[in-house]
Design a protein around this motif. Sequence first.
Motif, PDB file in Angstrom:
ATOM      1  N   LEU A  11      -3.512  68.593  21.860  1.00 15.44           N
ATOM      2  CA  LEU A  11      -2.253  67.841  21.841  1.00 15.44           C
ATOM      3  C   LEU A  11      -2.532  66.425  22.312  1.00 15.44           C
ATOM      4  CD1 LEU A  11       0.839  67.937  21.501  1.00 15.44           C
ATOM      5  CD2 LEU A  11       0.993  68.662  23.888  1.00 15.44           C
ATOM      6  N   VAL A  12      -2.112  65.465  21.521  1.00 15.64           N
ATOM      7  CA  VAL A  12      -2.279  64.064  21.881  1.00 15.64           C
ATOM      8  C   VAL A  12      -0.899  63.464  22.087  1.00 15.64           C
ATOM      9  CG1 VAL A  12      -3.170  61.810  21.193  1.00 15.64           C
ATOM     10  CG2 VAL A  12      -4.419  63.882  20.569  1.00 15.64           C
ATOM     11  N   ARG A  13      -0.713  62.812  23.213  1.00 14.02           N
ATOM     12  CA  ARG A  13       0.555  62.159  23.523  1.00 14.02           C
ATOM     13  C   ARG A  13       0.281  60.765  24.056  1.00 14.02           C
ATOM     14  NH1 ARG A  13       2.584  65.000  20.664  1.00 14.02           N
ATOM     15  NH2 ARG A  13       4.147  66.628  20.974  1.00 14.02           N
ATOM     16  N   ARG A  14       1.250  59.880  23.832  1.00 15.92           N
ATOM     17  CA  ARG A  14       1.189  58.542  24.423  1.00 15.92           C
ATOM     18  C   ARG A  14       1.901  58.578  25.762  1.00 15.92           C
ATOM     19  NH1 ARG A  14      -0.950  55.113  21.003  1.00 15.92           N
ATOM     20  NH2 ARG A  14      -0.886  55.549  18.772  1.00 15.92           N
ATOM     21  N   ARG A  15       1.514  57.680  26.625  1.00 19.14           N
ATOM     22  CA  ARG A  15       2.146  57.607  27.940  1.00 19.14           C
ATOM     23  C   ARG A  15       3.668  57.533  27.804  1.00 19.14           C
ATOM     24  NH1 ARG A  15      -0.658  52.631  30.704  1.00 19.14           N
ATOM     25  NH2 ARG A  15      -0.788  52.047  28.513  1.00 19.14           N
ATOM     26  N   GLY A  16       4.343  58.320  28.616  1.00 16.09           N
ATOM     27  CA  GLY A  16       5.799  58.330  28.597  1.00 16.09           C
ATOM     28  C   GLY A  16       6.414  59.402  27.711  1.00 16.09           C
ATOM     29  N   GLN A  17       5.617  60.007  26.838  1.00 16.06           N
ATOM     30  CA  GLN A  17       6.147  61.066  25.977  1.00 16.06           C
ATOM     31  C   GLN A  17       6.178  62.392  26.733  1.00 16.06           C
ATOM     32  OE1 GLN A  17       3.529  60.726  22.464  1.00 16.06           O
ATOM     33  NE2 GLN A  17       5.247  59.765  21.378  1.00 16.06           N
ATOM     34  N   GLU A  18       6.745  63.386  26.072  1.00 10.97           N
ATOM     35  CA  GLU A  18       6.796  64.722  26.658  1.00 10.97           C
ATOM     36  C   GLU A  18       5.754  65.621  25.993  1.00 10.97           C
ATOM     37  OE1 GLU A  18      10.648  66.873  27.483  1.00 10.97           O
ATOM     38  OE2 GLU A  18       9.869  68.205  25.905  1.00 10.97           O
ATOM     39  N   ALA A  19       5.177  66.519  26.780  1.00 12.21           N
ATOM     40  CA  ALA A  19       4.245  67.518  26.250  1.00 12.21           C
ATOM     41  C   ALA A  19       4.813  68.909  26.527  1.00 12.21           C
ATOM     42  CB  ALA A  19       2.880  67.371  26.916  1.00 12.21           C
ATOM     43  N   ARG A  20       4.812  69.734  25.494  1.00 10.13           N
ATOM     44  CA  ARG A  20       5.264  71.127  25.644  1.00 10.13           C
ATOM     45  C   ARG A  20       4.134  72.045  25.215  1.00 10.13           C
ATOM     46  NH1 ARG A  20      10.896  71.818  26.058  1.00 10.13           N
ATOM     47  NH2 ARG A  20      10.851  73.783  24.908  1.00 10.13           N
ATOM     48  N   LEU A  21       3.688  72.875  26.134  1.00 12.86           N
ATOM     49  CA  LEU A  21       2.575  73.773  25.885  1.00 12.86           C
ATOM     50  C   LEU A  21       3.126  75.201  25.894  1.00 12.86           C
ATOM     51  CD1 LEU A  21       1.435  71.084  27.171  1.00 12.86           C
ATOM     52  CD2 LEU A  21      -0.425  72.470  28.058  1.00 12.86           C
ATOM     53  N   ARG A  22       2.691  75.966  24.899  1.00 14.27           N
ATOM     54  CA  ARG A  22       3.228  77.318  24.754  1.00 14.27           C
ATOM     55  C   ARG A  22       2.166  78.378  24.981  1.00 14.27           C
ATOM     56  NH1 ARG A  22       5.847  74.157  21.197  1.00 14.27           N
ATOM     57  NH2 ARG A  22       4.188  74.326  19.653  1.00 14.27           N
ATOM     58  N   LEU A  77       5.076  75.438  29.353  1.00 18.62           N
ATOM     59  CA  LEU A  77       4.774  74.463  30.402  1.00 18.62           C
ATOM     60  C   LEU A  77       5.172  73.092  29.851  1.00 18.62           C
ATOM     61  CD1 LEU A  77       3.461  73.831  33.201  1.00 18.62           C
ATOM     62  CD2 LEU A  77       1.329  73.426  31.962  1.00 18.62           C
ATOM     63  N   ARG A  78       6.039  72.424  30.554  1.00 18.60           N
ATOM     64  CA  ARG A  78       6.591  71.161  30.074  1.00 18.60           C
ATOM     65  C   ARG A  78       6.191  70.039  31.013  1.00 18.60           C
ATOM     66  NH1 ARG A  78      12.977  69.790  30.272  1.00 18.60           N
ATOM     67  NH2 ARG A  78      13.024  67.938  28.961  1.00 18.60           N
ATOM     68  N   ILE A  79       5.679  68.983  30.421  1.00 16.05           N
ATOM     69  CA  ILE A  79       5.305  67.807  31.200  1.00 16.05           C
ATOM     70  C   ILE A  79       6.092  66.625  30.642  1.00 16.05           C
ATOM     71  CG2 ILE A  79       3.424  66.416  32.116  1.00 16.05           C
ATOM     72  CD1 ILE A  79       1.470  68.572  31.110  1.00 16.05           C
ATOM     73  N   GLN A  80       6.947  66.078  31.471  1.00 12.07           N
ATOM     74  CA  GLN A  80       7.745  64.930  31.038  1.00 12.07           C
ATOM     75  C   GLN A  80       7.043  63.627  31.404  1.00 12.07           C
ATOM     76  OE1 GLN A  80      11.330  66.503  33.237  1.00 12.07           O
ATOM     77  NE2 GLN A  80      12.357  65.877  31.348  1.00 12.07           N
ATOM     78  N   GLN A  81       7.274  62.600  30.595  1.00  6.14           N
ATOM     79  CA  GLN A  81       6.755  61.248  30.863  1.00  6.14           C
ATOM     80  C   GLN A  81       5.278  61.298  31.239  1.00  6.14           C
ATOM     81  OE1 GLN A  81       9.476  59.945  33.900  1.00  6.14           O
ATOM     82  NE2 GLN A  81      11.063  59.414  32.416  1.00  6.14           N
ATOM     83  N   VAL A  82       4.464  61.812  30.325  1.00  8.03           N
ATOM     84  CA  VAL A  82       3.052  62.017  30.635  1.00  8.03           C
ATOM     85  C   VAL A  82       2.363  60.707  30.996  1.00  8.03           C
ATOM     86  CG1 VAL A  82       2.859  64.098  29.219  1.00  8.03           C
ATOM     87  CG2 VAL A  82       2.371  61.847  28.193  1.00  8.03           C
ATOM     88  N   VAL A  83       1.353  60.847  31.870  1.00  7.04           N
ATOM     89  CA  VAL A  83       0.502  59.736  32.281  1.00  7.04           C
ATOM     90  C   VAL A  83      -0.937  60.127  31.974  1.00  7.04           C
ATOM     91  CG1 VAL A  83       2.112  59.033  34.089  1.00  7.04           C
ATOM     92  CG2 VAL A  83       0.234  60.575  34.656  1.00  7.04           C
ATOM     93  N   ARG A  84      -1.836  59.120  32.007  1.00  9.71           N
ATOM     94  CA  ARG A  84      -3.223  59.389  31.649  1.00  9.71           C
ATOM     95  C   ARG A  84      -3.838  60.468  32.524  1.00  9.71           C
ATOM     96  NH1 ARG A  84      -4.880  53.582  30.050  1.00  9.71           N
ATOM     97  NH2 ARG A  84      -4.292  53.600  27.846  1.00  9.71           N
TER      98      ARG A  84
END
Lengths: 117, 115
Positions: A11-22, A77-84
């Motif tokens: 999963l690739v996300r930009r900073r500030g996006q949300e990541a949802r892992l199942r 597992l949810r990660i909001q506003q992802v950072v590096r």
Amino acid sequence: NAGVMQNPRHLVRRRGQEARLRCSPVKGHSHVYWYRQLPEEGLKFMVYLQKENIIDESGMPKERFSAEFPKEGPSILRIQQVVRGDSAAYFCASSPWASGGYYNEQFFGPGTRLTVL
Amino acid sequence: AQSVTQLGSHVSVSEGALVLLRCNYSSSVPPYLFWYVQYPNQGLQLLLKYTTGATLVKGINGFEAEFKKSETSFHLTKPSAHMSDAAEYFCAVSDRSEGAQKLVFGQGTRLTINP
């Protein structure tokens, strides 16, 4: 027998996006665990869930991270506003339950590798 | 609080040589003890575990480990290394409390096998 399934695998996300892992546990397993593996480190416990209950979240960061294991469907597992610094491999494990302190093996999934750009 | 120390983040042995990966733990009561193996870009696979009974535990792929309470150690050995043993190995502990089965991992040891 299907083992623990995790998606997406990458999963690739930009900073500030949300990541949802199942995570879909082994059929019949009622307990799910999430672990995080930072580069060049061992796995660190994050959270332990039973259906519709969080049993132990002592390893979860206080902000931006949340986990659930609903009555139906996979654990999320949810990660909001992802950072590096969130870039890591996230592993899910599942186990059945037995009383009397008897140990139940945790079966691990293949992991989701999160990259934050 | 429990902790696990794996001595040596990298171990290199020749094919056919003895493999010895060291693990020491800290726990107020004898814990459950585990060794896991992780191949590149894969999840963890249980090699062996100690929960009770005989202190010498045999696992898959010819590995074994001995629980030594007096030394708080659980070192992993294999008499003769094979190229396919190259991987990352993690020692882990879990306390015996009912319902508290989270695993505490060591930092891992990367095993390299030289031809």
